[in-house]
Scaffold this motif. Structure first.
Motif, PDB file in Angstrom:
ATOM      1  N   GLU A   1      94.504   5.119  37.267  1.00 46.69           N
ATOM      2  CA  GLU A   1      93.939   6.258  37.077  1.00 46.69           C
ATOM      3  C   GLU A   1      92.620   6.377  36.699  1.00 46.69           C
ATOM      4  O   GLU A   1      91.830   7.420  37.522  1.00 46.69           O
ATOM      5  CB  GLU A   1      94.844   7.207  35.996  1.00 46.69           C
ATOM      6  CG  GLU A   1      94.286   8.906  36.463  1.00 46.69           C
ATOM      7  CD  GLU A   1      95.398   9.784  35.592  1.00 46.69           C
ATOM      8  OE1 GLU A   1      94.978  10.789  35.619  1.00 46.69           O
ATOM      9  OE2 GLU A   1      96.181   8.980  34.808  1.00 46.69           O
TER      10      GLU A   1
ATOM     11  N   SER B   1      91.811   8.764  40.561  1.00 46.59           N
ATOM     12  CA  SER B   1      92.870   9.608  39.970  1.00 46.59           C
ATOM     13  C   SER B   1      93.269  10.705  41.099  1.00 46.59           C
ATOM     14  O   SER B   1      94.122  11.627  41.058  1.00 46.59           O
ATOM     15  CB  SER B   1      91.946  10.652  38.964  1.00 46.59           C
ATOM     16  OG  SER B   1      91.023  11.190  39.502  1.00 46.59           O
ATOM     17  N   ASN B   2      92.887  10.443  42.316  1.00 46.34           N
ATOM     18  CA  ASN B   2      93.313  10.992  43.457  1.00 46.34           C
ATOM     19  C   ASN B   2      94.482  10.524  44.381  1.00 46.34           C
ATOM     20  O   ASN B   2      94.698  11.164  45.552  1.00 46.34           O
ATOM     21  CB  ASN B   2      92.179  11.572  44.487  1.00 46.34           C
ATOM     22  CG  ASN B   2      91.270  12.637  43.488  1.00 46.34           C
ATOM     23  OD1 ASN B   2      91.646  13.251  42.819  1.00 46.34           O
ATOM     24  ND2 ASN B   2      89.930  12.351  43.703  1.00 46.34           N
TER      25      ASN B   2
ATOM     26  N   TYR C   1     101.145   9.902  40.717  1.00 49.69           N
ATOM     27  CA  TYR C   1     101.805  11.222  39.698  1.00 49.69           C
ATOM     28  C   TYR C   1     103.212  11.164  40.129  1.00 49.69           C
ATOM     29  O   TYR C   1     104.163  11.180  39.296  1.00 49.69           O
ATOM     30  CB  TYR C   1     101.445  12.339  40.217  1.00 49.69           C
ATOM     31  CG  TYR C   1      99.832  12.653  40.088  1.00 49.69           C
ATOM     32  CD1 TYR C   1      99.404  13.154  38.742  1.00 49.69           C
ATOM     33  CD2 TYR C   1      98.812  12.245  41.020  1.00 49.69           C
ATOM     34  CE1 TYR C   1      98.118  13.289  38.380  1.00 49.69           C
ATOM     35  CE2 TYR C   1      97.424  12.375  40.473  1.00 49.69           C
ATOM     36  CZ  TYR C   1      97.010  12.838  39.427  1.00 49.69           C
ATOM     37  OH  TYR C   1      95.887  13.088  38.998  1.00 49.69           O
TER      38      TYR C   1
ATOM     39  N   ASP D   1     100.383  19.876  36.708  1.00 48.30           N
ATOM     40  CA  ASP D   1      98.711  19.485  36.691  1.00 48.30           C
ATOM     41  C   ASP D   1      98.327  19.263  38.063  1.00 48.30           C
ATOM     42  O   ASP D   1      97.394  19.537  38.703  1.00 48.30           O
ATOM     43  CB  ASP D   1      98.533  18.683  35.739  1.00 48.30           C
ATOM     44  CG  ASP D   1      96.857  18.372  35.936  1.00 48.30           C
ATOM     45  OD1 ASP D   1      96.316  19.347  35.624  1.00 48.30           O
ATOM     46  OD2 ASP D   1      96.734  17.259  35.685  1.00 48.30           O
ATOM     47  N   ALA D   2      99.311  18.254  38.678  1.00 42.75           N
ATOM     48  CA  ALA D   2      98.865  17.649  39.942  1.00 42.75           C
ATOM     49  C   ALA D   2      98.964  18.569  41.273  1.00 42.75           C
ATOM     50  O   ALA D   2      98.141  18.642  42.041  1.00 42.75           O
ATOM     51  CB  ALA D   2     100.002  16.443  40.215  1.00 42.75           C
TER      52      ALA D   2
ATOM     53  N   LEU E   1      97.642  21.463  41.346  1.00 40.18           N
ATOM     54  CA  LEU E   1      96.186  22.183  41.172  1.00 40.18           C
ATOM     55  C   LEU E   1      95.231  21.065  42.058  1.00 40.18           C
ATOM     56  O   LEU E   1      94.188  21.706  42.552  1.00 40.18           O
ATOM     57  CB  LEU E   1      95.822  22.445  39.851  1.00 40.18           C
ATOM     58  CG  LEU E   1      96.983  23.417  38.903  1.00 40.18           C
ATOM     59  CD1 LEU E   1      96.378  23.475  37.457  1.00 40.18           C
ATOM     60  CD2 LEU E   1      96.770  24.798  39.813  1.00 40.18           C
ATOM     61  N   ARG E   2      95.624  19.979  42.182  1.00 41.55           N
ATOM     62  CA  ARG E   2      94.682  18.924  42.837  1.00 41.55           C
ATOM     63  C   ARG E   2      94.782  18.746  43.976  1.00 41.55           C
ATOM     64  O   ARG E   2      93.969  18.154  44.528  1.00 41.55           O
ATOM     65  CB  ARG E   2      94.849  17.681  42.021  1.00 41.55           C
ATOM     66  CG  ARG E   2      94.592  17.377  40.442  1.00 41.55           C
ATOM     67  CD  ARG E   2      94.816  16.248  39.961  1.00 41.55           C
ATOM     68  NE  ARG E   2      94.527  15.935  38.762  1.00 41.55           N
ATOM     69  CZ  ARG E   2      93.248  15.270  38.215  1.00 41.55           C
ATOM     70  NH1 ARG E   2      92.720  14.587  38.978  1.00 41.55           N
ATOM     71  NH2 ARG E   2      93.143  15.066  36.810  1.00 41.55           N
ATOM     72  N   PHE E   3      96.143  18.781  44.419  1.00 38.17           N
ATOM     73  CA  PHE E   3      96.334  18.571  45.882  1.00 38.17           C
ATOM     74  C   PHE E   3      96.772  19.820  46.764  1.00 38.17           C
ATOM     75  O   PHE E   3      97.132  20.949  46.337  1.00 38.17           O
ATOM     76  CB  PHE E   3      97.454  17.487  45.982  1.00 38.17           C
ATOM     77  CG  PHE E   3      97.265  16.179  45.415  1.00 38.17           C
ATOM     78  CD1 PHE E   3      96.632  15.180  46.009  1.00 38.17           C
ATOM     79  CD2 PHE E   3      97.447  16.111  44.021  1.00 38.17           C
ATOM     80  CE1 PHE E   3      96.459  13.939  45.257  1.00 38.17           C
ATOM     81  CE2 PHE E   3      97.492  14.856  43.437  1.00 38.17           C
ATOM     82  CZ  PHE E   3      96.618  13.722  44.120  1.00 38.17           C
ATOM     83  N   ASP E   4      96.694  19.503  48.151  1.00 37.52           N
ATOM     84  CA  ASP E   4      97.069  20.601  49.101  1.00 37.52           C
ATOM     85  C   ASP E   4      97.737  19.833  50.199  1.00 37.52           C
ATOM     86  O   ASP E   4      97.988  18.779  50.087  1.00 37.52           O
ATOM     87  CB  ASP E   4      96.145  21.681  49.427  1.00 37.52           C
ATOM     88  CG  ASP E   4      94.751  20.620  49.991  1.00 37.52           C
ATOM     89  OD1 ASP E   4      94.816  19.853  50.367  1.00 37.52           O
ATOM     90  OD2 ASP E   4      93.556  21.249  49.852  1.00 37.52           O
TER      91      ASP E   4
ATOM     92  N   ARG F   1     100.583  18.454  48.361  1.00 37.15           N
ATOM     93  CA  ARG F   1     101.360  19.273  47.605  1.00 37.15           C
ATOM     94  C   ARG F   1     102.650  19.628  47.946  1.00 37.15           C
ATOM     95  O   ARG F   1     103.538  19.833  47.064  1.00 37.15           O
ATOM     96  CB  ARG F   1     100.560  20.794  47.843  1.00 37.15           C
ATOM     97  CG  ARG F   1     100.871  21.498  46.976  1.00 37.15           C
ATOM     98  CD  ARG F   1     100.021  22.992  47.368  1.00 37.15           C
ATOM     99  NE  ARG F   1     100.831  24.074  46.733  1.00 37.15           N
ATOM    100  CZ  ARG F   1     100.882  24.609  45.629  1.00 37.15           C
ATOM    101  NH1 ARG F   1     100.253  23.922  44.622  1.00 37.15           N
ATOM    102  NH2 ARG F   1     101.431  25.774  45.217  1.00 37.15           N
TER     103      ARG F   1
END
Length: 474
Positions: free
Chosen positions: A96, A100-101, A106, A128-129, A131-134, A138
């Motif tokens: 990470e 971290s992307n 995750y 939490d994850a 919120l980071r991905f779409d 997602r």
């Protein structure tokens, strides 16, 4: 040549990489191996479930590419496969730092937390994850989160995740299949109806959405609406066997047995024959009083599951409906060889024996029913009627008293009691018990008349009944 044999060339290329890797390990001369070469070598051993060699390849690769998040993730995956969960988490923390992307971070961390029974950490991580991905990533995370909630027994949240997926990607087949089960499991039929109606507005030819809409209506017992929706699903996909199956059930609930048979026969055409479908068709014919066809289908079900005593019992019932007592007894014997003490089987056998005028045998079977279900009115009534028909009036009186005690003085037994007393020549006592029955439930006097029709020739009995029917008491 490459176009003609791409797989052969890939195999040769992989073999060359494996040879170079062996020379590297043995200290021989070798070409420089790139990071992706190590990834291919790791995958090769992983696919063959040679985890120790795959792990060794990952560690060797990390000596050359210590900042490679991909190699670290592959190493963590292998540690998970070998149940080294804490070590896997340490490696993922390291990965990470470099990237971290990467969604795999995750997903693998989630697997580790679940394996360590740390569902709460898995939930926090995935929420939490999200919120980071779409997009697709997602969606993948929502599926992962749904599995965590399932494991965590937060079943409503499983439904919520699937609903979010379908709101973002209405045609997602996996989510459509899964939400059908979870709608039924959680009972959130109204929400499911709204969700699928919206999907259908956008995608009117989505047969799974129509199916799920129908199943949700069925969950609310809105069978007519469910049938309409199933018919849309079938119009889009005429080989949709589950739609026919569920539609058959909905028709049965509406007592539309002919339509149910038609739908269920379509299931047999489209899928592997199943005991439950033959049994359901048998049930429909039974309800239509077509006992020969009912038997035919019950037998087909029974051939598929010879140890199901209930099917033998159902075959027996078709014979009872036709007053074929010998044939009914044969199938009840079969049922009771499998399960001897089922009250319904003993009740039916008692009925057959009574019709065959084998009263003592019938009394034995009815007594078993009474012992196993002492509060059941049906068992006591059958036993008392049998004793009465056999002429055992004193014993019938005794059992009437026992029935009243066991059932908290159900009024019906006062009428059986009075009939038994009258038959035994005890007129005064009989009138007393008849009066008790009439004061509690005058409509049940028909039970007395069924047992002893000649009783209406006695003026005292007729007068007593007439007074109560006019609403006056003695």
């Amino acid at each position: 040549m490459r176009e003609e044999n791409p797989f052969r060339e890939d195999r040769e290329e992989l073999q060359e990489l494996l040879n170079q890797y062996e020379r590297l390990k043995n200290g021989g001369s070798h070409s420089f191996l790139e990071e992706d070469a190590f990834e291919r070598i790791i995958d090769y051993f992983d696919d063959r479930e040679e985890y120790a060699q795959a792990l060794e390849a990952a560690e060797t690769g990390l000596e050359y590419f210590p900042y490679s998040s991909q190699l670290l993730i592959k190493k963590a995956d292998l540690l998970l496969a070998t149940r080294k969960y804490h070590e896997a988490l340490e490696v993922l923390e390291q990965a990470e730092l470099f990237d971290s992307n990467d969604i795999n971070l995750y997903i693998l961390k989630t697997d580790a937390y679940l394996a360590l029974d740390q569902q709460e950490k898995a939930v926090v991580l995935l929420e939490d994850a999200l919120l980071r991905f779409d997009g697709e990533e997602r969606i993948d995370l929502l599926f992962e989160l749904a599995d965590v909630y399932d494991d965590y027994e937060e079943f409503d949240k499983v439904f919520d995740c699937l609903k979010l997926i379908l709101e973002e990607e209405p045609a997602n087949e996996e989510a459509l299949y899964k939400i059908c089960f979870w709608t039924d499991f959680t009972g959130r039929n109204e929400e499911s109806i709204r969700l699928h109606q919206k999907i259908i507005e956008e995608q009117p030819y989505n047969e799974l959405a129509w199916f799920n809409l129908a199943a949700s209506y069925q969950g609310l017992k809105l069978y007519e609406k469910s049938i309409d929706a199933y018919q849309f699903a079938i119009a889009i996909d005429e080989k949709f066997d589950y739609a026919y199956r569920n539609m058959g059930d909905a028709f049965i609930r509406l007592r539309k047995y002919k339509e149910a048979i038609e739908a269920l026969e379509k299931v047999l055409e489209l899928s592997r024959p199943e005991e439950v479908i033959f049994e359901a068709i048998g049930h429909c014919y039974h309800r239509l009083s077509n006992f020969a066809q009912a038997r035919f289908h019950y037998r087909k079900a029974s051939h598929m599951n010879p140890e199901d005593s209930k099917l033998q019992y159902k075959i027996a019932l078709t014979y009872i409906n036709e007053s074929q007592w010998d044939s009914a007894v044969k199938h009840l014997d079969n049922a009771m060889r499998i399960q001897k003490t089922v009250p319904e089987y003993n009740l039916a056998m008692g009925q057959c024996k009574m019709e065959q005028e084998k009263y003592k045998e019938a009394i034995v079977f009815f007594s078993i029913v009474v012992r196993s279900k002492p509060r059941s009115v049906t068992g006591w009534e059958a036993l008392i009627r049998c004793l009465y028909k056999a002429g055992f009036y004193d014993e019938a009186v005794t059992q009437c008293r026992a029935a009243l005690a066991a059932t908290e003085n159900k009024p019906v037994f006062y009428f059986h009691y009075s009939a038994s007393l009258f038959a035994g020549g005890k007129m005064k006592e009989g009138l007393l018990q008849l009066e008790k029955g009439m004061s509690l439930a005058p409509k049940l006097v028909k039970k007395l008349v069924e047992m002893a029709p000649a009783i209406l020739q006695k003026n005292q009995v007729v007068d007593l009944i007439a007074r109560y029917k006019k609403g006056r008491k003695i």
